[in-house]
Structure formats: structure tokens, C-alpha cells
Design a protein around this motif. Sequence first.
Motif, short mmCIF file in Angstrom:
data_model
loop_
_atom_site.label_atom_id
_atom_site.label_comp_id
_atom_site.label_asym_id
_atom_site.label_seq_id
_atom_site.Cartn_x
_atom_site.Cartn_y
_atom_site.Cartn_z
N ASN A 76 -9.42 7.45 -2.50
CA ASN A 76 -8.13 7.16 -1.87
C ASN A 76 -8.19 5.78 -1.23
O ASN A 76 -9.25 5.18 -1.13
CB ASN A 76 -7.71 8.25 -0.88
CG ASN A 76 -8.63 8.41 0.30
OD1 ASN A 76 -9.08 7.44 0.90
ND2 ASN A 76 -8.93 9.65 0.64
N LEU A 77 -7.01 5.30 -0.83
CA LEU A 77 -6.87 3.93 -0.37
C LEU A 77 -5.83 3.89 0.75
O LEU A 77 -4.93 4.72 0.81
CB LEU A 77 -6.41 3.05 -1.54
CG LEU A 77 -6.17 1.57 -1.34
CD1 LEU A 77 -7.46 0.85 -1.01
CD2 LEU A 77 -5.57 0.98 -2.62
N SER A 78 -5.96 2.92 1.64
CA SER A 78 -4.95 2.65 2.66
C SER A 78 -5.06 1.16 3.01
O SER A 78 -5.97 0.48 2.54
CB SER A 78 -5.16 3.50 3.92
OG SER A 78 -6.18 2.96 4.73
N GLN A 79 -4.17 0.68 3.85
CA GLN A 79 -4.26 -0.71 4.28
C GLN A 79 -5.45 -0.91 5.21
O GLN A 79 -5.84 -2.04 5.46
CB GLN A 79 -2.97 -1.14 4.96
CG GLN A 79 -1.83 -1.31 3.99
CD GLN A 79 -0.59 -1.86 4.65
OE1 GLN A 79 -0.65 -2.54 5.67
NE2 GLN A 79 0.56 -1.59 4.06
N GLY A 80 -6.03 0.16 5.68
CA GLY A 80 -7.20 0.07 6.56
C GLY A 80 -8.53 0.15 5.86
O GLY A 80 -9.55 -0.31 6.38
N GLY A 81 -8.55 0.74 4.66
CA GLY A 81 -9.81 0.88 3.95
C GLY A 81 -9.70 1.80 2.75
O GLY A 81 -8.60 2.07 2.26
N ASP A 113 -3.60 -4.11 -11.27
CA ASP A 113 -3.66 -5.04 -10.15
C ASP A 113 -5.09 -5.08 -9.61
O ASP A 113 -5.91 -4.21 -9.93
CB ASP A 113 -2.70 -4.63 -9.04
CG ASP A 113 -2.15 -5.82 -8.27
OD1 ASP A 113 -2.77 -6.91 -8.32
OD2 ASP A 113 -1.11 -5.67 -7.62
N VAL A 114 -5.38 -6.07 -8.78
CA VAL A 114 -6.69 -6.24 -8.18
C VAL A 114 -6.51 -6.61 -6.71
O VAL A 114 -5.62 -7.39 -6.38
CB VAL A 114 -7.49 -7.36 -8.90
CG1 VAL A 114 -8.76 -7.70 -8.15
CG2 VAL A 114 -7.80 -6.97 -10.34
N VAL A 115 -7.35 -6.02 -5.85
CA VAL A 115 -7.38 -6.39 -4.44
C VAL A 115 -8.83 -6.70 -4.11
O VAL A 115 -9.72 -5.92 -4.43
CB VAL A 115 -6.87 -5.24 -3.53
CG1 VAL A 115 -7.03 -5.59 -2.07
CG2 VAL A 115 -5.43 -4.89 -3.86
N LEU A 121 -8.74 -8.35 5.41
CA LEU A 121 -7.86 -8.21 4.24
C LEU A 121 -6.68 -9.16 4.43
O LEU A 121 -5.99 -9.11 5.45
CB LEU A 121 -7.37 -6.77 4.11
CG LEU A 121 -6.45 -6.47 2.92
CD1 LEU A 121 -7.16 -6.72 1.59
CD2 LEU A 121 -5.97 -5.02 2.99
N ASP A 122 -6.45 -10.02 3.45
CA ASP A 122 -5.39 -11.02 3.58
C ASP A 122 -4.00 -10.39 3.45
O ASP A 122 -3.86 -9.27 2.97
CB ASP A 122 -5.58 -12.17 2.60
CG ASP A 122 -5.47 -11.75 1.14
OD1 ASP A 122 -4.85 -10.71 0.84
OD2 ASP A 122 -6.00 -12.46 0.29
N PRO A 123 -2.96 -11.11 3.88
CA PRO A 123 -1.59 -10.57 3.83
C PRO A 123 -1.14 -10.18 2.42
O PRO A 123 -0.40 -9.21 2.25
CB PRO A 123 -0.73 -11.71 4.38
CG PRO A 123 -1.65 -12.50 5.25
CD PRO A 123 -2.99 -12.40 4.59
N VAL A 124 -1.59 -10.91 1.41
CA VAL A 124 -1.23 -10.57 0.03
C VAL A 124 -1.84 -9.21 -0.34
O VAL A 124 -1.16 -8.36 -0.94
CB VAL A 124 -1.70 -11.67 -0.96
CG1 VAL A 124 -1.50 -11.25 -2.39
CG2 VAL A 124 -0.97 -12.98 -0.66
N GLY A 125 -3.09 -8.99 0.02
CA GLY A 125 -3.75 -7.70 -0.26
C GLY A 125 -3.07 -6.56 0.48
O GLY A 125 -2.85 -5.48 -0.08
N ARG A 126 -2.69 -6.79 1.73
CA ARG A 126 -1.97 -5.77 2.52
C ARG A 126 -0.64 -5.41 1.85
O ARG A 126 -0.26 -4.25 1.78
CB ARG A 126 -1.72 -6.25 3.93
CG ARG A 126 -2.96 -6.24 4.78
CD ARG A 126 -2.61 -6.38 6.26
NE ARG A 126 -3.79 -6.60 7.04
CZ ARG A 126 -4.67 -5.66 7.37
NH1 ARG A 126 -4.47 -4.44 6.96
NH2 ARG A 126 -5.73 -5.94 8.08
#
Length: 164
Positions: free
Chosen positions: A64-69, A95-97, A125-130
Motif C-alpha cells: 500500500n501507499l500514501s503521501q506519507g510512505g 508512473d514513477v515516484v 518527497l517533492d511536490p510533484v511526487g505528492r
Amino acid sequence: MSEPILPSGPAIKPASDPALSAAPQRPERREHPRFKLEGATAVLGKGGFLSKLGLGAQKDAVVNLSQGGLLVLVGKPLAVGTRLPVRIEIANPADVVESEVVVRWCAQSARNDAHFYAGLSFEGLDPVGRKKIAHMHEWFTSSECRAKASARKDASSGKLKPVR
């Protein structure tokens, strides 16, 4: 009175382990909601030239994924506190982060001794990744995405042969 002796090793199984489905639910304390996604992998650590081409790099499943990790299923234990680069590759939509992560916890799977779950938090994590992850969250939690996943599952189940 002396302190009780606690067992060594992780005492808590990861929340995504199916064996915990009957466990009572705790209130969510995370700042960012987690979501499951299909076909995502993570490349942990620095890769050489071949890994940048998609060759020779160890790819671990993203649970799983979130903006935190993220939560990944890895083939070896990771030391808590370790900082390392991560490249998350999402299959559909492609896509890639990329970011740096810190290992927050790591526990052996209850079902397979060769697998370990690792909780990783993003560092810088940069704004684009977020923004990418926010869009993924919208898509993977949408009713349209769930309907497509259900249709794929139903279609693949139709190819099963009955047991005689």
C-alpha cells in the motif's frame, strides 16, 4: 517489582497481513490515508546503470501507499532507521515516484519466513511526487477503479476449470 521481559523481535504484525482480518480495528492515526494498488513495485537502494534501464534491479511488491510512505514486501529484513532511495513503479496507470525513505519498522511475515514487511516513510518527497500520489489515491479508491478490478477478477475466474 521488576519490569516484565518482552520477547525479542517485532511484536506487531503488519496491518495488511490477512491473518489479522479478525483483529479489532484501531482508530486511524496516520496523517495521510493509505490505499492498495495493483502492480506496483519498489526498487530500494541505489542502482547502477542497468537498474536505471529496468534490468538487474530487485523489485519488491508495494502493498500500500500514501503521501506519507509505503508498505513493501521484501526478501530480507531491513534495519530500522536506515535511509535509502526508493523508486516506486506503478504499472497502471504507468508512473514513477522517486524519493528517499526511512525504514520505520520491519517484521517477518507470519505466512512465509522468507518474506518481510517493511514500513517506509518518505523523507523529502517533492511536490510533484505528492501530487502524483494524491491522484493515485483518488483513482485507486474510486468506484470506477474498483468496478474495473472486479470485472477483471470475474473475467479471470471464468477461465477456471471445475474440479471433478
